[in-house]
Design a protein around this motif. Structure first.
Motif, PDB file in Angstrom:
ATOM      1  N   UNK A 285       0.824  -1.213   0.000  1.00  0.00           N
ATOM      2  CA  UNK A 285       0.000   0.000   0.000  1.00  0.00           C
ATOM      3  C   UNK A 285       0.858   1.263   0.000  1.00  0.00           C
ATOM      4  N   UNK A 286       1.849   1.327   0.883  1.00  0.00           N
ATOM      5  CA  UNK A 286       2.697   2.516   0.960  1.00  0.00           C
ATOM      6  C   UNK A 286       3.500   2.711  -0.319  1.00  0.00           C
ATOM      7  N   UNK A 287       3.992   1.606  -0.875  1.00  0.00           N
ATOM      8  CA  UNK A 287       4.755   1.704  -2.123  1.00  0.00           C
ATOM      9  C   UNK A 287       3.879   2.207  -3.260  1.00  0.00           C
ATOM     10  N   UNK A 289       1.189   3.983  -3.040  1.00  0.00           N
ATOM     11  CA  UNK A 289       0.886   5.396  -2.799  1.00  0.00           C
ATOM     12  C   UNK A 289       2.070   6.284  -3.172  1.00  0.00           C
ATOM     13  N   UNK A 290       3.290   5.852  -2.817  1.00  0.00           N
ATOM     14  CA  UNK A 290       4.487   6.631  -3.135  1.00  0.00           C
ATOM     15  C   UNK A 290       4.709   6.709  -4.645  1.00  0.00           C
ATOM     16  N   UNK A 291       4.532   5.573  -5.336  1.00  0.00           N
ATOM     17  CA  UNK A 291       4.707   5.566  -6.794  1.00  0.00           C
ATOM     18  C   UNK A 291       3.658   6.436  -7.463  1.00  0.00           C
ATOM     19  N   UNK A 292       2.412   6.367  -7.000  1.00  0.00           N
ATOM     20  CA  UNK A 292       1.352   7.199  -7.585  1.00  0.00           C
ATOM     21  C   UNK A 292       1.630   8.683  -7.369  1.00  0.00           C
ATOM     22  N   UNK A 293       2.157   9.032  -6.180  1.00  0.00           N
ATOM     23  CA  UNK A 293       2.494  10.435  -5.916  1.00  0.00           C
ATOM     24  C   UNK A 293       3.590  10.920  -6.866  1.00  0.00           C
ATOM     25  N   UNK A 401       3.782  -4.103 -11.749  1.00  0.00           N
ATOM     26  CA  UNK A 401       4.296  -5.235 -10.980  1.00  0.00           C
ATOM     27  C   UNK A 401       3.672  -5.280  -9.583  1.00  0.00           C
ATOM     28  N   UNK A 402       3.536  -4.110  -8.952  1.00  0.00           N
ATOM     29  CA  UNK A 402       2.957  -4.055  -7.604  1.00  0.00           C
ATOM     30  C   UNK A 402       1.505  -4.519  -7.617  1.00  0.00           C
ATOM     31  N   UNK A 403       0.759  -4.111  -8.625  1.00  0.00           N
ATOM     32  CA  UNK A 403      -0.659  -4.473  -8.689  1.00  0.00           C
ATOM     33  C   UNK A 403      -0.878  -5.932  -9.074  1.00  0.00           C
ATOM     34  N   UNK A 404       0.128  -6.550  -9.706  1.00  0.00           N
ATOM     35  CA  UNK A 404      -0.032  -7.934 -10.175  1.00  0.00           C
ATOM     36  C   UNK A 404       0.535  -8.975  -9.230  1.00  0.00           C
ATOM     37  N   UNK A 422      16.252   5.756  -6.776  1.00  0.00           N
ATOM     38  CA  UNK A 422      16.081   7.052  -6.146  1.00  0.00           C
ATOM     39  C   UNK A 422      14.656   7.546  -6.014  1.00  0.00           C
ATOM     40  N   UNK A 423      13.672   6.712  -6.334  1.00  0.00           N
ATOM     41  CA  UNK A 423      12.280   7.151  -6.233  1.00  0.00           C
ATOM     42  C   UNK A 423      11.697   6.944  -4.833  1.00  0.00           C
ATOM     43  N   UNK A 424      12.356   6.121  -4.028  1.00  0.00           N
ATOM     44  CA  UNK A 424      11.929   5.887  -2.646  1.00  0.00           C
ATOM     45  C   UNK A 424      13.138   6.058  -1.741  1.00  0.00           C
TER      46      UNK A 424
END
Length: 564
Positions: A285-287, A289-293, A401-404, A422-424
């Motif tokens: 969930x946190x990942x 949310x972070x990727x969507x942001x 990948x996260x959703x699958x 570097x995205x997280x």
């Protein structure tokens, strides 16, 4: 979920048979509500998994270690201090309750043998693990501390006397007589309100039976003899509905049944496949949310860059203004705010704004300067737009990948990949802990006609499969302009059949953002035509000489197909 008193009794028997007199070698706490005990026994090493997650509370053996945090959590450190190295002397169920007690003998700081008890309460959102000093009966600590603000009737805090949860006004299923069961009622709800320690599924089963006492007695006898068959009931959609150690008539008629050699295996399969209780959804969930942001910021940046680029590309008017002002400079007077001149290209009149602060010559030079900046901006904006689009493509692939996935290990691999790109933000690592080398574990399939297929689970695996594992004559598959996995069809020196190509393409569609779509375009080409540009993000490649097929997403359905 059927983790009732009967399941607790059964798992207590299974654990007692395997870990009694075993020694606790290691203790881990992968999550705030999970524990893993490594136990050395005469029959081999066992990993005991305990979770008090409200939607998946259970106790069972596991085969592989979950991913552990860089630094141990406080409760894990406390357990290591008090029970690591201790010996398990008994595993018992408390009466007919969903409470499991692991009695231990261990040494204290002075080297004296002391008695401890690890009490596991499996009670939905109230589930807990409590360590108790048996000499004093006091709580050493619990995985969830319950203060008076949370529960006025029962607190679980260090130093307080441990008290069992208050008993319900029901007849324990172990003590129920034939008369009690006969008078319990004709509906599952009525039986559940009268008999304690059973699940709604067992209550329904008892309500539908004439031989209630004999049925319950046979269940307890099978537990005592460890002669039961754990089973999981699966609906038409492939979702686990229930698990138990006894046949449940209501589910036998409407669900497919899978049987297992042990209760731990049945629970492992049930919880791994039940999405509503899958910890992977929570961990991702946190990942997500972070990727969507990050994607939202990149979409906005792309929009602004596109607008700036369009404006810069339409800058020829600035050059025209500069030329017209230079040709008509004799008509300009200091302090003018605009001037109307004739456009000598088409004979039309053009009104040109002027800055009254500047001289006529400087006004003309300002337009030439702005035109030069616009031309430079076109090159810069195009480069920035290209870089932004590459980042968008990369993050959209990670989001796919996260959703699958439902695998915690895959989610951790994706987190590490995002940290490296570097995205997280990197999580703080223990100074003594070395970073482990990444070990790819792609999904493995076999087509119905015998060709081997590997599918990447993340962008790092995509790179490894395409650039290192695959041979030049093997085939590479990827959904056309849609984020997804790299799929490699290994030819082993043979020309692939049409069936193999279609099945590999279906796998590429299945492991992509278009998983729920139909008639998905998939590009395929020999690996020799796939290249990775210098500086490209993980998983990003370019290719030529490709062909395209349209397929429906799916995994190989033949008996020969396998999946790791």
């Amino acid at each position: 979920m059927a983790f009732d008193g009967i399941i607790t009794q059964a798992i207590a028997g299974e654990l007692a048979e395997q870990i009694t007199m075993g020694k606790i070698d290691k203790i881990y706490q992968p999550e705030a509500d999970e524990l893993v005990l490594h136990i050395h026994t005469r029959k081999g090493n066992r990993r005991l998994y305990i979770t008090v997650d409200s939607s998946a509370a259970c106790v069972r053996f596991i085969g592989e270690n979950p991913v552990n945090p860089p630094q141990p959590l406080p409760f894990c450190m406390l357990l290591r201090k008090h029970i690591q190295g201790g010996r398990i002397v008994a595993v018992e169920q408390k009466d007919s309750e969903r409470i499991l007690e692991i009695s231990l003998e261990t040494l204290n700081e002075l080297g004296f043998t002391v008695a401890r008890k690890l009490i596991i309460e499996i009670m939905g959102k109230h589930s807990n693990v409590v360590l108790v000093d048996m000499t004093t009966g006091k709580i050493i600590d619990s995985i969830k501390r319950i203060s008076i603000d949370v529960n006025r009737a029962r607190q679980l805090l260090p130093g307080k006397l441990y008290e069992y949860p208050p008993a319900q006004n029901k007849i324990p299923y172990k003590d129920a007589t034939e008369e009690d069961l006969r008078d319990a009622g004709d509906t599952g709800k009525a039986v559940l309100s009268r008999i304690g320690g059973i699940s709604p599924a067992i209550a329904d089963e008892l309500a539908a039976r004439e031989d209630r006492y004999e049925f319950l007695a046979s269940v307890m006898r099978s537990i005592e003899e460890l002669d039961f068959v754990p089973r999981v009931y699966i609906d038409e959609a492939g979702t686990p509905r229930e698990f138990h150690i006894v046949p449940l008539t209501a589910f036998e008629e409407s669900c497919r049944v899978m049987t297992f050699e042990s209760l731990s295996r049945a629970m492992e399969w049930y919880f791994e496949h039940k999405r509503s209780s899958n910890r992977a959804r929570q961990k991702s969930h946190d990942l997500v949310r972070s990727v969507n942001a990050s994607l939202d910021k990149l979409y906005l940046k792309k929009q602004r860059l596109s607008e700036d680029l369009l404006q810069a590309e339409n800058s020829d008017g600035l050059r025209l203004y500069g030329e017209l002002l230079t040709a008509n400079i004799h008509q300009m007077r200091p302090g003018m705010k605009e001037i109307t001149v004739t456009n000598y290209y088409d004979g039309s009149d053009v009104t040109i704004p002027l800055d009254p602060r500047y001289s006529p010559n400087k006004n003309a030079q300002q337009y030439f300067k702005r035109f030069g900046k616009a031309k430079t901006a076109v090159k810069e904006k195009k480069l920035q737009l290209e870089s932004t689009q590459q980042n968008i493509d990369y993050l959209e692939s990670v989001l796919t990948f996260l959703n699958n996935t439902d695998s915690i290990r895959e989610i951790e691999d994706l987190r590490e990949e995002l940290e490296e790109t570097g995205f997280v933000r990197r999580r703080r690592q223990s100074g003594r802990k070395k970073k482990q080398k990444y070990r790819p574990a792609p999904r493995r399939y076999t087509t119905s006609d015998g060709f081997r297929i590997l599918v990447g689970r993340n962008n790092r695996e995509n790179d490894i499969l395409t650039l290192q594992t695959a041979g030049k004559t093997d085939y590479w598959f990827h959904t056309k302009d849609i984020p997804g996995s790299h799929v490699i069809l290994f030819t082993e020196g043979h020309e692939p059949t049409e069936t193999a190509i279609l099945e590999a393409a279906s796998l590429a569609a299945f492991h992509s953002k278009a998983r729920e779509s139909e008639n998905v375009p998939v590009d395929y080409v020999r690996v020799r035509y796939v290249k990775k540009p210098s500086g490209a993000k993980p998983g990003m490649v370019v290719f030529t000489n490709n062909k395209t097929v349209w397929v429906n997403p799916g995994e190989p359905a033949s008996e020969n197909s396998t999946r790791a």
